[in-house]
Design an enzyme around this catalytic site. Structure first.
Site, short mmCIF file in Angstrom:
data_model
loop_
_atom_site.label_atom_id
_atom_site.label_comp_id
_atom_site.label_asym_id
_atom_site.label_seq_id
_atom_site.Cartn_x
_atom_site.Cartn_y
_atom_site.Cartn_z
CB CYS A 115 91.75 49.99 -52.81
SG CYS A 115 91.05 51.40 -53.68
CG HIS A 252 89.05 48.80 -49.68
ND1 HIS A 252 89.45 50.09 -49.39
CD2 HIS A 252 88.62 48.82 -50.98
CE1 HIS A 252 89.27 50.84 -50.45
NE2 HIS A 252 88.77 50.10 -51.43
CG ASN A 282 87.45 53.46 -52.01
OD1 ASN A 282 88.53 53.44 -51.44
ND2 ASN A 282 87.17 52.68 -53.04
O1 UT7 Z 1 88.24 50.56 -54.22
C1 UT7 Z 1 88.31 49.80 -55.38
C2 UT7 Z 1 87.12 48.99 -55.52
N1 UT7 Z 1 86.00 49.79 -55.99
C3 UT7 Z 1 84.82 49.27 -55.88
O2 UT7 Z 1 84.71 48.21 -55.32
C4 UT7 Z 1 83.64 49.96 -56.52
C5 UT7 Z 1 82.69 48.91 -56.96
N2 UT7 Z 1 81.51 49.41 -57.65
C6 UT7 Z 1 80.49 50.02 -57.00
O3 UT7 Z 1 80.59 50.32 -55.83
C7 UT7 Z 1 79.21 50.28 -57.78
O4 UT7 Z 1 79.26 49.59 -58.99
C8 UT7 Z 1 78.94 51.79 -58.02
C9 UT7 Z 1 78.53 52.46 -56.72
C10 UT7 Z 1 80.15 52.45 -58.62
C11 UT7 Z 1 77.77 51.94 -59.00
O5 UT7 Z 1 76.61 51.28 -58.50
P1 UT7 Z 1 75.75 50.29 -59.43
O6 UT7 Z 1 74.60 49.85 -58.66
O7 UT7 Z 1 76.70 49.27 -59.96
O8 UT7 Z 1 75.26 51.29 -60.57
P2 UT7 Z 1 75.48 51.21 -62.14
O9 UT7 Z 1 76.89 51.58 -62.49
O10 UT7 Z 1 74.94 49.92 -62.67
O11 UT7 Z 1 74.52 52.35 -62.60
C12 UT7 Z 1 73.09 52.26 -62.44
C13 UT7 Z 1 72.49 53.55 -62.89
C14 UT7 Z 1 72.97 54.01 -64.26
O12 UT7 Z 1 71.90 54.62 -64.94
P3 UT7 Z 1 71.07 53.82 -66.05
O13 UT7 Z 1 72.06 53.37 -67.09
O14 UT7 Z 1 70.44 52.67 -65.31
O15 UT7 Z 1 70.10 54.83 -66.52
C15 UT7 Z 1 74.00 55.04 -63.91
O16 UT7 Z 1 74.15 56.02 -64.94
O17 UT7 Z 1 72.84 54.60 -61.96
C16 UT7 Z 1 73.40 55.67 -62.68
N3 UT7 Z 1 74.38 56.34 -61.83
C17 UT7 Z 1 74.04 57.30 -60.96
N4 UT7 Z 1 72.87 57.87 -60.68
C18 UT7 Z 1 72.87 58.82 -59.73
C19 UT7 Z 1 75.71 56.09 -61.74
N5 UT7 Z 1 76.25 56.90 -60.82
C20 UT7 Z 1 75.24 57.66 -60.32
C21 UT7 Z 1 75.17 58.67 -59.36
N6 UT7 Z 1 73.96 59.23 -59.08
N7 UT7 Z 1 76.27 59.09 -58.67
#
Ligand code: UT7
Length: 325
Positions: A115, A252, A282
């Site tokens: 990225c 980005h 992204n």
């Molecule tokens: O380009 C390179 C750089 N990339 C990035 O910068 C990405 C950085 N990371 C992010 O943008 C975020 O961490 C994400 C968008 C990927 C995830 O968001 P988050 O607020 O960090 O969510 P999380 O991974 O902590 O997940 C929270 C909950 C989980 O469920 P439980 O364990 O709380 O029951 C996940 O299983 O959300 C769940 N979850 C979803 N739910 C609905 C994860 N993905 C999804 C989804 N839809 N697509």
């Protein structure tokens, strides 16, 4: 005293026709429009058609940039393509673009910094120009990230999209201070110890397959905010300006919450960060030039504005560039 500065003469972008909405994704994996918008800010992304390759997207962005710059392909000395999704393992996308533009001279190569690729490539192009090895450079960020996704993994497949953006850079002159037009400085960083937080689980010398993208999103998020904030501060300091003097941050586009947190940490007005994330998610190395093109097209970015381009991605890699548009 007059010094060489890399001026950016023009910019172009291309997004594939097919649009994949959050609602459509919710029919494929256990997710919802509400969750995606709230946690990422993404509303839709563009997906390359069957058979449409990274070089197809890159070529369209290149044509648009050359037209905007009023430069012909025969004037280009060097093509640098930032991509993590080349058409083939080799040759480079850049050499395909060279032949598809009808060029019979010059050189081309690809840069792999995921990225952060566009910022890395901008730095490389700037250095080629400053040392006199190239006068005119076509710089492209192009990706078909859809081909690297595990479409069963809701934590990653909702985030990425396909697209391309390009700029034409040319040797010009300046006085050596922040009032100059062009690239005023670039900062590049990497930390290979963080490999396991974001990588693709395949490749020619391991699985002999392309592999799929794997990410520990929460961890990447934390690093992204800290690293990009530091890179922005360092780019401003090295350029002899304060963060307040930057007219537009062109980042980005990974997550709207990353952009909001970065603005908060810097005390920078969030409305001066160009965000296109809702429209294309992204797009990895394409996202900075796509945001740049959007900011120019809608009249926000004007000639003479001070821009800060920044990105962060797998590797980890991250970096920033201070540019007087
Ligand atoms: O380009 C390179 C750089 N990339 C990035 O910068 C990405 C950085 N990371 C992010 O943008 C975020 O961490 C994400 C968008 C990927 C995830 O968001 P988050 O607020 O960090 O969510 P999380 O991974 O902590 O997940 C929270 C909950 C989980 O469920 P439980 O364990 O709380 O029951 C996940 O299983 O959300 C769940 N979850 C979803 N739910 C609905 C994860 N993905 C999804 C989804 N839809 N697509």
């Amino acid at each position: 005293m007059s010094i060489v500065r890399s001026h950016i003469l023009g910019c172009g972008a291309y997004l594939p026709d097919t649009v994949l909405s959050n609602a459509e994704l919710a029919r494929r994996v256990d997710t919802s429009d509400e969750w995606i918008v709230e946690r990422t800010g993404i509303r839709r992304r563009h997906i390359a058609a069957d058979g449409q390759t990274t070089s197809d997207l890159a070529l369209k962005a290149a044509h648009a940039a050359l037209e905007d710059a009023k430069v012909s392909a025969s004037e280009i000395d060097l093509i640098v393509v930032a991509t993590t999704t080349p058409d083939e393992t080799f040759p480079a996308v850049a050499t395909k673009i060279q032949s598809r533009l009808g060029m019979t001279r010059g050189a081309g190569f690809d840069i792999q910094a995921v990225c952060t690729g566009f910022v890395y490539a901008l730095s490389v192009a700037d250095n080629f120009i400053k040392c006199g090895q190239a006068k005119t450079v076509l710089l492209i960020g192009a990706e078909t990230m859809s081909r690297l996704l595990d479409w069963k993994d809701r934590a990653t497949c909702i985030l990425f999209g396909d697209g391309a953006g390009a700029v034409v850079m040319q040797a010009g002159s300046g006085h050596g201070d922040a009032r100059d037009r062009g690239v005023l400085g670039t900062q590049l960083y990497s930390d290979g110890r963080l490999h396991d937080l974001l990588y693709v689980d395949g490749g020619p010398s391991t699985t002999q397959t392309t592999g799929k993208l794997r990410m520990l999103g929460k961890e990447v998020f934390k690093h992204a905010v800290v690293n990009t904030t530091n890179a922005i501060r360092e780019a401003a300091r090295a350029g002899g300006v304060t963060v307040d003097e930057i007219d537009w941050i062109v980042p980005h586009q990974a997550n709207q919450r990353i952009l909001d947190s970065t603005a908060h940490k810097l005390g920078y007005p969030p409305e001066r960060i160009i965000s296109t994330i809702a429209e294309h998610g992204n797009t990895s190395a394409a996202s900075v030039p796509l945001a740049l093109a959007a900011g120019i097209a809608d009249g926000r970015i004007k000639r003479g504005d001070l821009l800060l381009l920044e990105a962060m991605g797998g590797g980890f890699t991250w970096g920033a560039a201070l540019v007087r548009w």
